[in-house]
Design an enzyme around this catalytic site. Structure first.
Site, short mmCIF file in Angstrom:
data_model
loop_
_atom_site.label_atom_id
_atom_site.label_comp_id
_atom_site.label_asym_id
_atom_site.label_seq_id
_atom_site.Cartn_x
_atom_site.Cartn_y
_atom_site.Cartn_z
N LYS A 3 -15.65 -10.02 7.78
CA LYS A 3 -14.57 -10.85 7.24
C LYS A 3 -15.12 -12.18 6.72
O LYS A 3 -14.54 -12.80 5.84
CB LYS A 3 -13.50 -11.10 8.30
CG LYS A 3 -12.67 -9.88 8.62
CD LYS A 3 -11.62 -9.62 7.57
CE LYS A 3 -10.88 -8.33 7.82
NZ LYS A 3 -10.09 -7.90 6.66
N GLU B 220 1.97 1.77 -3.42
CA GLU B 220 0.85 2.29 -4.20
C GLU B 220 0.67 3.79 -3.93
O GLU B 220 0.44 4.57 -4.85
CB GLU B 220 -0.41 1.52 -3.78
CG GLU B 220 -1.51 1.52 -4.81
CD GLU B 220 -2.71 0.71 -4.34
OE1 GLU B 220 -2.72 0.20 -3.18
OE2 GLU B 220 -3.67 0.60 -5.11
N CYS C 73 -10.78 -2.03 14.57
CA CYS C 73 -11.08 -3.46 14.77
C CYS C 73 -11.21 -3.82 16.25
O CYS C 73 -11.89 -4.79 16.58
CB CYS C 73 -10.00 -4.32 14.15
SG CYS C 73 -9.67 -3.89 12.45
N SER D 173 -7.44 1.67 -2.45
CA SER D 173 -6.26 0.86 -2.71
C SER D 173 -6.68 -0.50 -3.25
O SER D 173 -7.67 -1.08 -2.79
CB SER D 173 -5.50 0.68 -1.40
OG SER D 173 -4.63 -0.42 -1.51
N GLU E 76 0.82 -1.21 0.00
CA GLU E 76 0.00 0.00 0.00
C GLU E 76 0.86 1.26 0.00
O GLU E 76 0.50 2.25 -0.63
CB GLU E 76 -0.94 -0.03 1.21
CG GLU E 76 -2.13 0.90 1.04
CD GLU E 76 -3.30 0.54 1.96
OE1 GLU E 76 -3.32 -0.58 2.53
OE2 GLU E 76 -4.20 1.37 2.10
N GLU F 8 -13.88 -12.69 -5.88
CA GLU F 8 -12.55 -12.19 -6.28
C GLU F 8 -11.44 -12.83 -5.46
O GLU F 8 -10.28 -12.80 -5.85
CB GLU F 8 -12.47 -10.67 -6.06
CG GLU F 8 -13.48 -9.83 -6.82
CD GLU F 8 -14.76 -9.62 -6.02
OE1 GLU F 8 -15.03 -10.43 -5.10
OE2 GLU F 8 -15.50 -8.67 -6.32
N CYS G 124 -8.49 -2.25 3.91
CA CYS G 124 -8.42 -3.42 4.82
C CYS G 124 -9.78 -3.80 5.39
O CYS G 124 -9.97 -4.92 5.82
CB CYS G 124 -7.53 -3.14 6.02
SG CYS G 124 -6.09 -2.24 5.60
N GLU H 2 -16.21 -11.30 3.35
CA GLU H 2 -15.04 -11.05 2.50
C GLU H 2 -14.42 -12.37 2.05
O GLU H 2 -14.04 -12.53 0.89
CB GLU H 2 -14.02 -10.21 3.26
CG GLU H 2 -12.83 -9.80 2.42
CD GLU H 2 -11.75 -9.10 3.23
OE1 GLU H 2 -11.51 -9.49 4.38
OE2 GLU H 2 -11.13 -8.17 2.69
#
Lengths: 153, 574
Positions: free
Chosen positions: B358, B282, B503, B319, B279, B366, B299, B361
């Site tokens: 999560k 990037e 988190c 990102s 990152e 993907e 994230c 996710e």
């Protein structure tokens, strides 16, 4: 020709959430019910989440979410009708037509709506099918009335 | 202005405008509440907090009344106790009687209130709630039959998250809480953050459990079952076992995971360091090319789904890095499988996360390679605690152990991912080094620390002044994005976390904890950063070795294939 949702919404430029109910009423007046698409359109226009719109619309008895049947049956559940047994009238219709109040039968023939007093207490218990009143209905007379509408279609 | 009121025959000083509930709490009097949430507008819906005002002879709700001259309050008069008891009895009258089978058994506000009010017999019986169980979401199970309509989930979803996936439907005895058209959560705008679970007083909302799959995998001799845990887990798990908030049990947790039978134990924080390498590269690339700025972090899977629904105009800014969970999954199923001689389909990767999103996710299309998911199952902190109890492990009696190598060593910068502002701090440390070839003099970036909803800073890196912002709670993110939409252009890098505090306040964390616990967890993470020696991601030896042996360099072709992803606009019932 029916107006589209977009046409209705265009008459409410820069409207806020206070216009929600009048808009929903106008759409229902126009299309007979509130579709998922309509609710999404209204949400985008007013910047109100659809969950909120659905919450408001289900709070009021006047909004329906399925198209009306060919024969739209309004069952009066006002005080006088209640005293004279309108709850068994509703029960019978729901069983006979295999739908709940607010729903439309699969063949699209019948839909049921529960209304509060429709101002015909002298005729209690009363139902109203497409603006035709049927007075002092009983389970037997209801069977007959439904069969007649079935035969007519 | 000060005024004096009487509480239980005792004169008590209070500030005008102060909430009665706060004054009672200060006096050491606990009044039960259900719908009340601190810092939210009270709704007064549940009436649990009624107290008697003898001045007027009325029962009033302590959560929504402010103190007034001459108030004479009885907090536990016979009339008050009877009223509260009746409220609980009425709530129980249509509540399913399946406490023993309920996910919240022993951890339920309604159960506690029934016990507190000595309810031992059924005085009022009514028709039970009958609603469909909603299992449609990858993350959250909704059981409206157990809902007591306190409305806390609705408030959190709309006011903290600005998602409004759920609201009240119908009215009177027909009322329930659900998504638009009472459909499944999966077709709603729900971002799976799980904050609704955190405020639900009963078992009406819970996480989708992955227990059975994991046990099957552990019992399958053909499978190598490995586990990874997020940075925030080690400083929260302790609370599930009665230890003080903020106790770091990393070593004990490693030992417990080995006892459960996981073959290898990895630290997601390793992948957080990997994320920072990618990152920050990037960020530097985008600043050099002047494209798609500000860069926004990726994230948080709750934020990502939110952006795909509500902020598509910002998708190019986000990102392309996968989250640490997914990066580690991808590395394990490619590089690690290869060097260990395990077929990727026989490698079962479990992730322990402070987060319900999560779970969603991990199931994204993907996040697969050749049809094999990077992650096979996700456990929340709560579920890990259940797992440890299920296997009869007394965590406090274990000897601390370390995680496995490779992918077990981490920097303290990666550990900061667990707290709002931590990704920013870690990324800035590495970006600073990459741009100037020098380490920052002071690693701590105080302006981006703390639990408030938005933090901003200007960071000088050589000749470059970097504008950065950190937001947590998506309502705060929305405000910031609106400012950018309206022309604000002084920001280069933004960190977004869906949950308040990051988190450490995630939707998978221990239930019924207050904001003080979250502050303690935050302090614990900062403490780790103070005491450890590897404070920057670019000095993590295992990350450097992974680049040398496999990935080559940040943003290489291999990195792009394994560690980066794409986003798409989502059509949901908004």
């Amino acid at each position: 020709m029916k107006a589209t949702d977009a046409e209705i919404l265009s008459t409410y430029p820069n409207a806020g959430k206070e216009s929600l109910i009048p808009i929903l009423q106008e759409i229902q007046e126009n299309t007979g019910f509130l579709s998922e698409e309509s609710i999404v359109h209204v949400g985008k226009h007013l910047h109100v989440p659809t969950s909120r719109i659905y919450g408001v619309a289900t709070f009021y008895n006047q909004f329906r979410f399925e198209p009306k049947g060919k024969y739209h049956i309004q069952v009066c559940r006002g005080t006088a009708c209640h005293v004279l047994g309108s709850s068994s009238v509703l029960d019978f219709l729901e069983k006979e037509l295999k739908i709940k109040a607010g729903q439309t039968s699969r063949d699209g023939l019948f839909s049921i709506e529960v209304v509060a007093c429709i101002g015909a207490c002298g005729l209690a218990p009363v139902i109203c099918v497409n603006k035709t009143f049927h007075a002092k209905v009983t389970v037997d007379s209801l069977k007959h009335i439904i069969d007649e509408y079935r035969d007519a279609s | 202005m000060k005024l004096t009121i009487t509480i239980n025959n005792k004169p008590v000083k209070a500030e005008k405008g102060e909430l009665l509930l706060d004054v009672l709490e200060r006096e050491g009097i606990r009044v039960p509440t259900l719908c009340y949430m601190k810092d939210f507008l009270p709704s007064g819906a549940c009436r649990m907090c009624v107290v008697e005002n003898e001045q007027t002879g009325k029962l009033i709700t302590a959560c929504s009344y402010t103190v007034d001259h001459g108030m004479n309050i009885k907090s536990h008069s016979a009339r008050v106790i009877e009223a509260r008891k009746t409220i609980v009895e009425l709530l129980l009258s249509n509540h399913p009687d399946d406490c023993l089978y309920c996910v919240r058994n022993g951890n339920c506000d309604l159960q506690d209130l029934a016990r507190e009010h000595c309810i031992t017999e059924r005085r009022i019986s009514g028709e039970k709630n009958r609603h469909h169980l909603d299992l449609s979401s990858a993350s959250i199970v909704r059981d409206p039959a157990k809902c007591i309509l306190c409305g806390r989930c609705v408030k959190v979803c709309s006011e903290v998250m600005e998602v409004s996936a759920i609201d009240f439907i119908n009215r009177g005895s027909q009322t329930l809480i659900g998504p638009t058209f009472n459909k499944g959560l999966n077709t709603s705008s729900c971002i799976n953050c799980g904050q609704c679970i955190m405020v639900c007083p009963t078992g009406a909302l819970s996480e989708k459990n992955h227990f059975a799959e994991i046990r099957d995998a552990l019992n399958d001799p053909a499978k190598t079952v490995v586990v990874q845990y997020a940075p925030a887990i080690s400083v929260t798990l302790a609370e599930e076992f009665g230890m003080a908030a903020g106790t770091d049990v990393n070593g004990l947790m490693n030992a417990a995971l080995r006892k459960i039978g996981f073959d290898r134990i990895f630290d997601t924080t390793f992948a957080a360091d990997l994320t920072i390498m990618e990152e920050s590269a990037e960020l530097i690339e985008r600043i050099t090319q002047g494209e798609d700025l500000p860069l926004i972090t990726s994230c948080c899977p709750g934020w990502i789904k939110y952006a795909e629904e509500f902020a598509c105009d910002f998708l190019p800014n986000i990102s392309s890095c996968k989250s640490p969970q997914q990066m580690l999954g991808a590395v394990l199923k490619s590089y690690y499988a290869d060097i260990s001689g395990i077929e990727p389909e026989n490698l079962y990767v479990v992730a322990i996360m402070p987060c319900t999103a999560k779970k969603f996710e991990g199931q994204r299309e993907e996040m697969t390679q050749k049809g094999i998911s990077d992650i096979d199952a996700v456990l929340t902190t709560r579920e890990l605690a259940d797992f440890i109890r299920l296997f009869g492990i007394s965590i406090d009696k274990l000897e601390a152990e370390t995680a496995d190598s490779p992918h077990g060593i981490r920097s303290s910068a990666g550990k900061l991912f667990g707290v709002s502002g931590g990704v920013m701090e870690a990324a800035l440390r590495t970006a600073y080094f990459k741009l100037t070839n020098k380490e920052m003099k002071q690693f701590r970036i105080q302006q981006v620390r703390g639990c408030i909803g938005r933090k901003e800073a200007k960071i000088q890196i050589g000749d470059l002044q970097l504008g950065v912002a950190v937001v947590n709670g998506l309502a705060n993110a929305k405000k910031l994005l609106d400012e950018i939409r309206n022309g604000r252009n002084d920001l280069h890098f933004i960190e977004v976390m869906a949950c308040p505090g990051g988190c450490i306040g995630g939707g998978g964390q221990p239930l019924r904890k207050n904001s003080e616990s979250i502050i303690k967890r935050m302090e614990a993470l900062y403490q780790i950063d103070e005491t450890e020696t590897i404070n920057v991601s670019h000095k993590n030896p295992e990350v450097l070795a992974l680049y040398q042996n496999f990935l080559e360099k940040p943003l290489s072709r291999k990195s792009h294939k394994l560690l980066h992803t794409t986003y798409c606009q989502r059509d949901v019932l908004l």
